[in-house]
Design an enzyme around this catalytic site. Sequence first.
Site, PDB file in Angstrom:
ATOM      1  N   LYS A 116      66.681  54.066  19.713  1.00  0.00           N
ATOM      2  CA  LYS A 116      68.146  53.955  19.736  1.00  0.00           C
ATOM      3  C   LYS A 116      68.793  55.189  20.354  1.00  0.00           C
ATOM      4  O   LYS A 116      68.205  56.249  20.468  1.00  0.00           O
ATOM      5  CB  LYS A 116      68.678  53.638  18.332  1.00  0.00           C
ATOM      6  CG  LYS A 116      68.404  52.159  18.005  1.00  0.00           C
ATOM      7  CD  LYS A 116      69.018  51.671  16.729  1.00  0.00           C
ATOM      8  CE  LYS A 116      68.711  50.157  16.595  1.00  0.00           C
ATOM      9  NZ  LYS A 116      69.010  49.649  15.271  1.00  0.00           N
ATOM     10  N   ARG A 138      61.271  48.911  11.755  1.00  0.00           N
ATOM     11  CA  ARG A 138      61.308  47.920  12.839  1.00  0.00           C
ATOM     12  C   ARG A 138      61.238  48.691  14.149  1.00  0.00           C
ATOM     13  O   ARG A 138      62.133  49.478  14.441  1.00  0.00           O
ATOM     14  CB  ARG A 138      62.611  47.130  12.734  1.00  0.00           C
ATOM     15  CG  ARG A 138      62.831  46.102  13.821  1.00  0.00           C
ATOM     16  CD  ARG A 138      64.210  45.460  13.677  1.00  0.00           C
ATOM     17  NE  ARG A 138      64.455  44.494  14.732  1.00  0.00           N
ATOM     18  CZ  ARG A 138      64.856  44.817  15.961  1.00  0.00           C
ATOM     19  NH1 ARG A 138      65.053  46.080  16.292  1.00  0.00           N
ATOM     20  NH2 ARG A 138      65.047  43.883  16.862  1.00  0.00           N
TER      21      ARG A 138
HETATM   22  N1  PMM Z   1      68.713  46.612  15.634  1.00  0.00           N
HETATM   23  C1  PMM Z   1      68.639  45.861  16.736  1.00  0.00           C
HETATM   24  C2  PMM Z   1      68.243  44.513  16.646  1.00  0.00           C
HETATM   25  N2  PMM Z   1      67.928  43.956  15.462  1.00  0.00           N
HETATM   26  N3  PMM Z   1      67.633  44.182  13.137  1.00  0.00           N
HETATM   27  C3  PMM Z   1      67.713  44.930  12.025  1.00  0.00           C
HETATM   28  N4  PMM Z   1      67.383  44.398  10.827  1.00  0.00           N
HETATM   29  N5  PMM Z   1      68.140  46.226  12.069  1.00  0.00           N
HETATM   30  C4  PMM Z   1      68.504  46.819  13.224  1.00  0.00           C
HETATM   31  O1  PMM Z   1      68.915  48.007  13.193  1.00  0.00           O
HETATM   32  C5  PMM Z   1      68.415  46.066  14.427  1.00  0.00           C
HETATM   33  C6  PMM Z   1      67.984  44.722  14.337  1.00  0.00           C
HETATM   34  C7  PMM Z   1      68.977  46.508  18.036  1.00  0.00           C
HETATM   35  O2  PMM Z   1      68.378  46.006  19.145  1.00  0.00           O
HETATM   36  P1  PMM Z   1      66.812  46.116  19.580  1.00  0.00           P
HETATM   37  O3  PMM Z   1      66.199  44.800  19.222  1.00  0.00           O
HETATM   38  O4  PMM Z   1      66.842  46.300  21.049  1.00  0.00           O
HETATM   39  O5  PMM Z   1      66.212  47.248  18.823  1.00  0.00           O
END
Ligand code: PMM
Length: 288
Positions: free
Chosen positions: A224, A264
Amino acid sequence: MHGQPERYVEGLPRPGRCLVMGVLNVTPDSFSDGGDYLDRDAAVHHGLALRGHGADLVDVGGESTRPGAERPSEVEELRRVLPVVAALVEEGLVVSVDTMRASVARAAVEAGARIVNDVSGGLADPAMLATVAELDVAYVLMHWRAHSVTMQQHTDYDDVVEDVADELSRQLDAAVAAGVASERIAIDPGIGFSKTADQNWEVLARLDRLHALGRPVLVATSRKRFLGHLLADEDGTLRAPKERDAATSATSALAAAAGAWCVRVHDVRSSADAVRVAARWRPGNADG
Ligand code: PMM
Protein backbone atom coordinates in the site's frame (compact mmCIF):
# COMPACT_ATOMS: atom_id res chain seq x y z
CA MET A 1 -19.18 -10.35 22.08
CA HIS A 2 -16.85 -7.64 23.39
CA GLY A 3 -14.11 -8.96 25.68
CA GLN A 4 -11.17 -11.30 25.19
CA PRO A 5 -9.78 -11.41 21.65
CA GLU A 6 -10.87 -14.48 19.72
CA ARG A 7 -8.11 -16.28 17.87
CA TYR A 8 -10.19 -18.14 15.30
CA VAL A 9 -13.00 -17.72 12.83
CA GLU A 10 -15.46 -20.61 12.88
CA GLY A 11 -15.05 -22.90 9.88
CA LEU A 12 -11.63 -21.66 8.74
CA PRO A 13 -8.14 -23.22 9.08
CA ARG A 14 -6.38 -23.02 12.48
CA PRO A 15 -2.68 -23.60 11.87
CA GLY A 16 -1.62 -22.19 15.25
CA ARG A 17 -0.10 -19.06 13.68
CA CYS A 18 -1.32 -16.02 11.83
CA LEU A 19 -3.05 -17.03 8.57
CA VAL A 20 -1.83 -15.82 5.20
CA MET A 21 -4.42 -14.75 2.66
CA GLY A 22 -3.06 -14.42 -0.89
CA VAL A 23 -4.46 -11.64 -3.09
CA LEU A 24 -5.79 -12.55 -6.51
CA ASN A 25 -7.16 -9.48 -8.26
CA VAL A 26 -9.04 -10.25 -11.47
CA THR A 27 -9.20 -6.57 -12.38
CA PRO A 28 -7.74 -4.31 -15.06
CA ASP A 29 -6.97 -1.49 -12.60
CA SER A 30 -5.83 -2.64 -9.14
CA PHE A 31 -2.95 -0.50 -7.93
CA SER A 32 -0.21 -3.10 -7.82
CA ASP A 33 -1.30 -6.02 -9.99
CA GLY A 34 -4.11 -4.61 -12.16
CA GLY A 35 -4.32 -6.47 -15.47
CA ASP A 36 -1.85 -9.20 -14.48
CA TYR A 37 -4.52 -11.88 -13.99
CA LEU A 38 -7.49 -10.73 -16.06
CA ASP A 39 -7.39 -13.86 -18.16
CA ARG A 40 -9.12 -16.77 -16.37
CA ASP A 41 -6.32 -19.28 -16.90
CA ALA A 42 -3.66 -16.82 -15.76
CA ALA A 43 -5.74 -16.08 -12.66
CA VAL A 44 -6.22 -19.75 -11.78
CA HIS A 45 -2.55 -20.44 -12.38
CA HIS A 46 -1.63 -17.60 -10.04
CA GLY A 47 -4.10 -18.80 -7.38
CA LEU A 48 -2.45 -22.22 -7.42
CA ALA A 49 0.97 -20.59 -7.21
CA LEU A 50 -0.19 -18.62 -4.15
CA ARG A 51 -1.14 -21.87 -2.46
CA GLY A 52 2.22 -23.34 -3.42
CA HIS A 53 3.90 -20.35 -1.80
CA GLY A 54 2.09 -20.97 1.48
CA ALA A 55 -1.27 -19.18 1.27
CA ASP A 56 -3.86 -20.60 3.66
CA LEU A 57 -6.64 -18.75 1.81
CA VAL A 58 -6.90 -17.04 -1.59
CA ASP A 59 -8.95 -13.85 -1.92
CA VAL A 60 -10.48 -13.38 -5.37
CA GLY A 61 -11.62 -9.84 -6.21
CA GLY A 62 -13.18 -8.33 -9.32
CA GLU A 63 -13.42 -4.70 -8.22
CA SER A 64 -10.41 -2.47 -7.65
CA THR A 65 -10.65 -0.39 -4.49
CA ARG A 66 -7.60 1.77 -5.12
CA PRO A 67 -8.24 5.44 -4.31
CA GLY A 68 -10.24 7.04 -7.11
CA ALA A 69 -11.30 3.77 -8.78
CA GLU A 70 -14.63 3.57 -10.65
CA ARG A 71 -16.86 0.57 -9.94
CA PRO A 72 -17.42 -2.22 -12.52
CA SER A 73 -21.01 -3.27 -13.24
CA GLU A 74 -22.40 -6.22 -11.32
CA VAL A 75 -22.46 -8.31 -14.49
CA GLU A 76 -18.82 -7.52 -15.19
CA GLU A 77 -17.78 -8.29 -11.61
CA LEU A 78 -19.56 -11.66 -11.76
CA ARG A 79 -17.96 -12.43 -15.11
CA ARG A 80 -14.49 -11.77 -13.73
CA VAL A 81 -14.82 -13.55 -10.43
CA LEU A 82 -17.05 -16.61 -10.72
CA PRO A 83 -15.04 -18.85 -13.08
CA VAL A 84 -11.89 -18.24 -11.06
CA VAL A 85 -13.60 -18.98 -7.73
CA ALA A 86 -15.12 -22.18 -9.14
CA ALA A 87 -11.82 -23.40 -10.62
CA LEU A 88 -9.84 -22.76 -7.41
CA VAL A 89 -12.50 -24.42 -5.24
CA GLU A 90 -12.34 -27.39 -7.59
CA GLU A 91 -8.59 -27.54 -6.86
CA GLY A 92 -9.31 -27.68 -3.13
CA LEU A 93 -8.34 -24.12 -2.14
CA VAL A 94 -10.06 -22.19 0.62
CA VAL A 95 -11.41 -19.25 -1.37
CA SER A 96 -12.58 -15.88 -0.20
CA VAL A 97 -14.48 -13.46 -2.42
CA ASP A 98 -13.57 -9.78 -2.16
CA THR A 99 -16.83 -7.99 -2.94
CA MET A 100 -19.16 -5.30 -1.66
CA ARG A 101 -22.15 -6.76 -3.55
CA ALA A 102 -24.54 -9.26 -1.94
CA SER A 103 -25.35 -10.78 -5.33
CA VAL A 104 -21.67 -11.46 -6.07
CA ALA A 105 -21.15 -12.82 -2.55
CA ARG A 106 -24.07 -15.21 -3.01
CA ALA A 107 -22.96 -16.44 -6.44
CA ALA A 108 -19.37 -16.92 -5.25
CA VAL A 109 -20.49 -18.87 -2.18
CA GLU A 110 -22.70 -21.02 -4.41
CA ALA A 111 -19.54 -21.65 -6.47
CA GLY A 112 -17.76 -22.78 -3.29
CA ALA A 113 -16.24 -19.67 -1.68
CA ARG A 114 -16.11 -19.97 2.12
CA ILE A 115 -15.44 -16.36 3.08
CA VAL A 116 -17.05 -13.08 2.08
CA ASN A 117 -14.47 -10.30 2.33
CA ASP A 118 -16.50 -7.10 2.25
CA VAL A 119 -14.33 -3.97 2.36
CA SER A 120 -17.45 -1.94 3.10
CA GLY A 121 -18.27 -3.98 6.22
CA GLY A 122 -21.91 -4.16 5.22
CA LEU A 123 -22.31 -0.49 4.42
CA ALA A 124 -22.21 -0.48 0.60
CA ASP A 125 -25.04 -2.91 -0.15
CA PRO A 126 -28.07 -2.97 2.16
CA ALA A 127 -28.62 -6.64 1.30
CA MET A 128 -25.12 -7.80 2.25
CA LEU A 129 -25.47 -8.57 5.96
CA ALA A 130 -28.72 -10.53 5.62
CA THR A 131 -27.20 -12.43 2.70
CA VAL A 132 -24.09 -13.39 4.67
CA ALA A 133 -26.31 -14.43 7.58
CA GLU A 134 -28.34 -16.65 5.29
CA LEU A 135 -25.28 -18.13 3.55
CA ASP A 136 -23.69 -18.85 6.96
CA VAL A 137 -20.11 -18.31 5.80
CA ALA A 138 -17.14 -16.49 7.32
CA TYR A 139 -17.26 -12.71 6.96
CA VAL A 140 -14.41 -10.21 6.94
CA LEU A 141 -15.88 -6.90 8.06
CA MET A 142 -13.69 -3.91 7.26
CA HIS A 143 -13.79 -0.33 8.54
CA TRP A 144 -15.17 1.76 5.69
CA ARG A 145 -16.54 5.24 5.17
CA ALA A 146 -17.03 5.78 1.44
CA HIS A 147 -16.47 4.32 -2.01
CA SER A 148 -12.99 4.59 -3.51
CA VAL A 149 -13.83 7.58 -5.69
CA THR A 150 -14.18 9.81 -2.61
CA MET A 151 -12.67 7.88 0.28
CA GLN A 152 -9.63 10.10 0.67
CA GLN A 153 -11.98 13.03 1.36
CA HIS A 154 -13.16 11.19 4.49
CA THR A 155 -10.06 11.21 6.68
CA ASP A 156 -11.30 13.44 9.53
CA TYR A 157 -11.06 11.77 12.92
CA ASP A 158 -10.91 13.08 16.50
CA ASP A 159 -8.71 10.13 17.42
CA VAL A 160 -8.22 7.76 14.53
CA VAL A 161 -7.73 4.65 16.69
CA GLU A 162 -10.78 5.27 18.89
CA ASP A 163 -12.95 6.39 15.99
CA VAL A 164 -12.07 3.39 13.83
CA ALA A 165 -12.74 1.08 16.79
CA ASP A 166 -16.10 2.76 17.49
CA GLU A 167 -17.20 2.68 13.87
CA LEU A 168 -16.11 -0.95 13.52
CA SER A 169 -17.97 -1.80 16.69
CA ARG A 170 -21.16 -0.31 15.22
CA GLN A 171 -20.66 -2.24 11.97
CA LEU A 172 -20.12 -5.41 14.01
CA ASP A 173 -23.30 -4.83 15.99
CA ALA A 174 -25.23 -4.33 12.75
CA ALA A 175 -23.86 -7.60 11.34
CA VAL A 176 -24.84 -9.54 14.43
CA ALA A 177 -28.26 -7.86 14.51
CA ALA A 178 -28.75 -8.99 10.89
CA GLY A 179 -28.12 -12.57 11.97
CA VAL A 180 -24.44 -13.10 11.13
CA ALA A 181 -22.96 -15.44 13.76
CA SER A 182 -20.30 -13.49 15.66
CA GLU A 183 -17.98 -16.56 15.61
CA ARG A 184 -17.96 -16.21 11.84
CA ILE A 185 -16.75 -12.59 11.79
CA ALA A 186 -13.23 -11.17 11.54
CA ILE A 187 -12.65 -7.42 11.65
CA ASP A 188 -10.22 -5.31 9.64
CA PRO A 189 -9.19 -1.66 10.22
CA GLY A 190 -9.05 -1.00 6.46
CA ILE A 191 -5.49 0.21 6.05
CA GLY A 192 -5.45 2.89 3.34
CA PHE A 193 -9.24 3.28 3.25
CA SER A 194 -10.25 6.81 4.30
CA LYS A 195 -6.93 7.11 6.13
CA THR A 196 -3.77 9.12 5.60
CA ALA A 197 -0.35 7.49 5.79
CA ASP A 198 0.14 8.72 9.38
CA GLN A 199 -3.31 7.47 10.37
CA ASN A 200 -2.49 4.01 9.00
CA TRP A 201 0.62 3.83 11.18
CA GLU A 202 -1.34 4.99 14.24
CA VAL A 203 -3.89 2.24 13.74
CA LEU A 204 -1.21 -0.42 13.20
CA ALA A 205 0.55 0.60 16.39
CA ARG A 206 -2.69 0.08 18.36
CA LEU A 207 -4.02 -3.29 17.19
CA ASP A 208 -4.72 -4.01 20.88
CA ARG A 209 -7.59 -1.51 20.68
CA LEU A 210 -9.15 -3.53 17.86
CA HIS A 211 -8.59 -6.80 19.71
CA ALA A 212 -10.66 -5.32 22.52
CA LEU A 213 -13.66 -5.62 20.17
CA GLY A 214 -13.42 -9.37 20.74
CA ARG A 215 -13.02 -10.64 17.18
CA PRO A 216 -9.98 -11.85 15.19
CA VAL A 217 -8.25 -9.06 13.27
CA LEU A 218 -7.15 -9.16 9.63
CA VAL A 219 -4.40 -6.73 8.63
CA ALA A 220 -3.93 -5.79 4.97
CA THR A 221 -0.95 -3.54 4.37
CA SER A 222 0.42 -5.25 1.28
CA ARG A 223 2.17 -2.89 -1.16
CA LYS A 224 0.00 0.00 0.00
CA ARG A 225 0.84 3.61 -0.65
CA PHE A 226 1.83 4.43 2.93
CA LEU A 227 4.71 1.97 2.51
CA GLY A 228 5.62 3.74 -0.74
CA HIS A 229 5.80 7.00 1.24
CA LEU A 230 7.91 5.45 3.98
CA LEU A 231 10.38 4.11 1.40
CA ALA A 232 10.35 7.14 -0.91
CA ASP A 233 13.55 8.39 -2.56
CA GLU A 234 15.22 11.54 -1.33
CA ASP A 235 13.55 13.42 -4.21
CA GLY A 236 10.16 12.27 -2.92
CA THR A 237 9.48 9.60 -5.58
CA LEU A 238 7.39 6.88 -3.97
CA ARG A 239 8.75 3.34 -3.94
CA ALA A 240 6.88 1.43 -6.70
CA PRO A 241 4.15 -0.99 -5.53
CA LYS A 242 5.93 -4.19 -6.55
CA GLU A 243 9.07 -2.98 -4.72
CA ARG A 244 7.22 -2.84 -1.40
CA ASP A 245 7.21 -6.58 -0.62
CA ALA A 246 10.12 -6.60 1.84
CA ALA A 247 8.39 -3.85 3.83
CA THR A 248 5.16 -5.82 3.59
CA SER A 249 6.79 -8.90 5.08
CA ALA A 250 8.02 -6.70 7.95
CA THR A 251 4.47 -5.47 8.58
CA SER A 252 3.27 -9.09 8.39
CA ALA A 253 5.76 -10.16 11.07
CA LEU A 254 4.85 -7.22 13.29
CA ALA A 255 1.11 -7.70 12.83
CA ALA A 256 1.39 -11.41 13.59
CA ALA A 257 3.48 -10.65 16.68
CA ALA A 258 0.80 -8.19 17.77
CA GLY A 259 -1.79 -10.95 17.56
CA ALA A 260 -3.30 -10.48 14.10
CA TRP A 261 -5.38 -13.42 12.96
CA CYS A 262 -4.59 -13.05 9.26
CA VAL A 263 -2.50 -10.95 6.90
CA ARG A 264 -3.66 -10.31 3.33
CA VAL A 265 -0.72 -10.07 0.93
CA HIS A 266 0.31 -10.15 -2.72
CA ASP A 267 3.73 -11.77 -2.23
CA VAL A 268 2.76 -14.81 -0.19
CA ARG A 269 6.16 -16.45 0.11
CA SER A 270 7.82 -13.65 2.08
CA SER A 271 4.86 -13.09 4.41
CA ALA A 272 4.37 -16.84 4.98
CA ASP A 273 7.97 -16.90 6.22
CA ALA A 274 7.37 -13.76 8.30
CA VAL A 275 4.36 -15.11 10.16
CA ARG A 276 6.25 -18.33 10.92
CA VAL A 277 9.09 -16.32 12.40
CA ALA A 278 6.61 -14.34 14.50
CA ALA A 279 4.99 -17.54 15.77
CA ARG A 280 8.31 -19.15 16.67
CA TRP A 281 9.45 -15.97 18.42
CA ARG A 282 6.69 -16.33 21.02
CA PRO A 283 7.95 -17.82 24.31
CA GLY A 284 7.03 -21.47 24.70
CA ASN A 285 5.85 -21.92 21.12
CA ALA A 286 8.41 -24.41 19.84
CA ASP A 287 5.85 -25.90 17.43
CA GLY A 288 5.13 -22.54 15.82
N1 PMM B 1 -7.50 -3.81 0.59
C1 PMM B 1 -7.67 -3.93 -0.73
C2 PMM B 1 -8.56 -4.89 -1.24
N2 PMM B 1 -9.25 -5.71 -0.43
N3 PMM B 1 -9.72 -6.46 1.75
C3 PMM B 1 -9.56 -6.34 3.08
N4 PMM B 1 -10.23 -7.16 3.92
N5 PMM B 1 -8.74 -5.38 3.62
C4 PMM B 1 -8.06 -4.52 2.84
O1 PMM B 1 -7.35 -3.64 3.40
C5 PMM B 1 -8.19 -4.62 1.43
C6 PMM B 1 -9.06 -5.61 0.92
C7 PMM B 1 -6.88 -3.02 -1.61
O2 PMM B 1 -6.58 -3.48 -2.85
P1 PMM B 1 -5.55 -4.66 -3.27
O3 PMM B 1 -6.40 -5.86 -3.54
O4 PMM B 1 -4.91 -4.18 -4.52
O5 PMM B 1 -4.61 -4.87 -2.13
